[in-house]
Design a protein around this motif. Sequence first.
Motif, short mmCIF file in Angstrom:
data_model
loop_
_atom_site.label_atom_id
_atom_site.label_comp_id
_atom_site.label_asym_id
_atom_site.label_seq_id
_atom_site.Cartn_x
_atom_site.Cartn_y
_atom_site.Cartn_z
N THR A 16 10.88 2.01 7.63
CA THR A 16 9.84 1.62 6.55
C THR A 16 8.52 2.40 6.97
OG1 THR A 16 9.04 -0.25 8.17
CG2 THR A 16 10.63 -0.81 6.36
N SER A 17 8.52 3.39 7.92
CA SER A 17 7.47 3.89 8.33
C SER A 17 6.96 4.81 7.06
CB SER A 17 7.67 5.05 9.41
OG SER A 17 8.79 5.94 9.29
N LEU A 18 8.02 5.11 6.04
CA LEU A 18 7.21 6.09 4.98
C LEU A 18 7.58 5.30 3.93
CD1 LEU A 18 8.76 9.58 5.70
CD2 LEU A 18 6.42 8.82 6.23
N ASP A 19 8.09 4.08 3.79
CA ASP A 19 8.23 3.03 2.53
C ASP A 19 6.90 2.32 2.16
OD1 ASP A 19 9.23 1.93 0.52
OD2 ASP A 19 10.55 0.68 1.71
N ALA A 20 5.96 3.04 1.80
CA ALA A 20 4.64 2.32 1.20
C ALA A 20 4.81 1.42 0.21
CB ALA A 20 3.50 3.47 0.97
N ASP A 21 5.65 1.88 -0.85
CA ASP A 21 6.08 1.08 -1.90
C ASP A 21 6.72 -0.26 -1.35
OD1 ASP A 21 5.17 2.87 -3.99
OD2 ASP A 21 6.97 3.76 -3.82
N GLY A 22 7.73 -0.19 -0.46
CA GLY A 22 8.47 -1.37 0.00
C GLY A 22 7.42 -2.19 0.58
N ILE A 23 6.80 -1.94 1.45
CA ILE A 23 5.68 -2.57 2.31
C ILE A 23 4.55 -3.26 1.21
CG2 ILE A 23 3.70 -2.90 3.80
CD1 ILE A 23 5.25 -0.53 5.56
N ALA A 24 4.05 -2.59 0.19
CA ALA A 24 3.42 -3.12 -0.68
C ALA A 24 3.91 -4.36 -1.69
CB ALA A 24 2.66 -1.98 -1.82
N THR A 25 5.56 -4.04 -2.08
CA THR A 25 6.14 -5.05 -2.62
C THR A 25 6.10 -6.56 -1.67
OG1 THR A 25 7.44 -3.45 -3.88
CG2 THR A 25 8.31 -5.48 -3.59
N SER A 26 6.75 -6.15 -0.31
CA SER A 26 6.66 -7.21 0.53
C SER A 26 5.38 -8.07 0.64
CB SER A 26 7.08 -6.69 1.90
OG SER A 26 8.68 -6.30 1.51
N VAL A 59 0.72 11.55 4.45
CA VAL A 59 0.83 10.20 4.00
C VAL A 59 1.31 9.88 2.81
CG1 VAL A 59 -0.92 8.43 3.80
CG2 VAL A 59 -1.37 10.38 5.42
N HIS A 60 2.04 8.74 2.75
CA HIS A 60 2.71 7.93 1.57
C HIS A 60 1.53 6.80 1.17
CE1 HIS A 60 6.23 10.52 1.55
NE2 HIS A 60 5.94 10.49 2.82
N ALA A 61 1.36 6.55 0.18
CA ALA A 61 0.63 5.53 -0.35
C ALA A 61 1.12 4.41 -1.52
CB ALA A 61 -0.77 6.02 -0.68
N ALA A 62 0.77 3.50 -1.45
CA ALA A 62 1.06 2.47 -2.62
C ALA A 62 -0.04 1.72 -2.68
CB ALA A 62 2.47 1.97 -2.38
N SER A 63 -0.28 1.20 -3.88
CA SER A 63 -1.46 0.01 -4.10
C SER A 63 -0.92 -1.00 -4.94
CB SER A 63 -2.59 0.78 -4.96
OG SER A 63 -2.39 1.39 -6.11
N LEU A 64 -1.59 -2.13 -4.83
CA LEU A 64 -1.40 -3.24 -5.75
C LEU A 64 -2.78 -4.03 -5.91
CD1 LEU A 64 -0.20 -6.18 -3.53
CD2 LEU A 64 -0.16 -3.96 -2.43
N ARG A 65 -2.86 -4.62 -7.03
CA ARG A 65 -4.11 -5.29 -7.12
C ARG A 65 -3.84 -6.73 -7.38
NH1 ARG A 65 -7.27 -1.80 -12.12
NH2 ARG A 65 -8.31 -0.30 -10.25
N VAL A 66 -4.97 -7.59 -6.66
CA VAL A 66 -4.72 -9.02 -6.70
C VAL A 66 -5.94 -9.48 -7.31
CG1 VAL A 66 -4.64 -10.92 -5.00
CG2 VAL A 66 -3.78 -8.89 -4.58
N PRO A 67 -5.75 -10.69 -8.16
CA PRO A 67 -6.84 -11.26 -8.94
C PRO A 67 -7.95 -11.66 -7.93
CG PRO A 67 -4.95 -12.02 -10.13
CD PRO A 67 -4.40 -11.05 -8.62
N SER A 68 -9.09 -11.40 -8.19
CA SER A 68 -10.31 -11.80 -7.33
C SER A 68 -10.72 -13.51 -7.53
CB SER A 68 -11.42 -11.07 -7.40
OG SER A 68 -11.83 -11.13 -8.48
N GLY A 69 -10.26 -13.74 -8.75
CA GLY A 69 -11.01 -15.23 -9.13
C GLY A 69 -12.43 -15.06 -9.47
N PHE A 70 -13.01 -13.94 -9.40
CA PHE A 70 -14.34 -13.85 -10.36
C PHE A 70 -14.08 -13.68 -11.70
CE2 PHE A 70 -17.35 -12.39 -6.82
CZ PHE A 70 -16.70 -12.78 -5.69
N PRO A 71 -15.11 -13.89 -12.49
CA PRO A 71 -14.94 -13.95 -13.80
C PRO A 71 -14.64 -12.26 -14.42
CG PRO A 71 -16.67 -15.41 -13.49
CD PRO A 71 -16.31 -14.65 -12.20
#
Length: 292
Positions: A35-45, A160-172
């Motif tokens: 998983t050292s290069l599996d940024a997408d897999g880590i983000a999914t997990s 470097v390999h990168a993957a991102s995700l967004r989580v709702p903050s709960g702010f309006p």
Amino acid sequence: MTDLVLDVTLCLLLVSASVGVVVTADEGRLAGADTSLDADGIATSLSTSTATVHYDLEPGVNAADPSLLDDGGVDARELDRTAHGSLAGLLSRATLGAVSVDGVRLTHARDDMRRTVADRVASELPARGVNVAIRWTPYPGAPIQATDSLGPRPPETATVHAASLRVPSGFPSAREDALAASDDGFDAVARVVANRTVAGLFPPELARLALHGDEPVSTLMAHRYERAGVLLNASVEPEVANAETRAANADLEAALAPRLEADMRAEYDTPRDAAQAVSVGHVDIVVRTWSL
């Protein structure tokens, strides 16, 4: 009312008490083979693996009123809290506990949660070659923000390999209203962002209930308001003493909006550019991996 909105202001105060540390998760999901290069897999997990963590409020109480920790103060069990969710959600909630203004922390009530969540997530990551960065900000570069990071920075020579995700903050949510206000200038955009930011930090009805609550709930919420007033140069003590949370929020908004306006003018060419960058409603998590 979402669970995360509740958590942003009151999870540290109102969620059910518990004792000890209990964690459940899909073991090994993040640290699987190669998983050292599996940024997408880590983000999914991070977004699918779940955990339950227990933490305490002692750091926040110690900062707000150390006498509550003495004999005759609050029962130690009143400081115990629990949180459950995806690893990404827990990282988001823990990081939002570290909101700062011009680099100065608002409170320390969620310090133990940050430590516990960081330890749990780190135990699931590959031992080397991974960095997870978490950031909430009303817009990039804003003077009020919350950030955290797990793992080392990648070497300058690494691929470097990168993957991102967004989580709702709960702010309006703010972006659509900020765009609608952008025709009226930077000040109008700043007022929208200030309103949503303060409402996220202090949902007025929940904050009012907290101020009327038992210890340590009332002291922690009053301290939170007072710290915001100090950092934003707004006087909120009379309103907080009377649990007039909408009036206190209005004072904080009035102090925050001009600071955001000045910053936006320096950072963006037009009010619409500033509005398009608004990100009050989510927390960004970026996973970076590299080979060693």
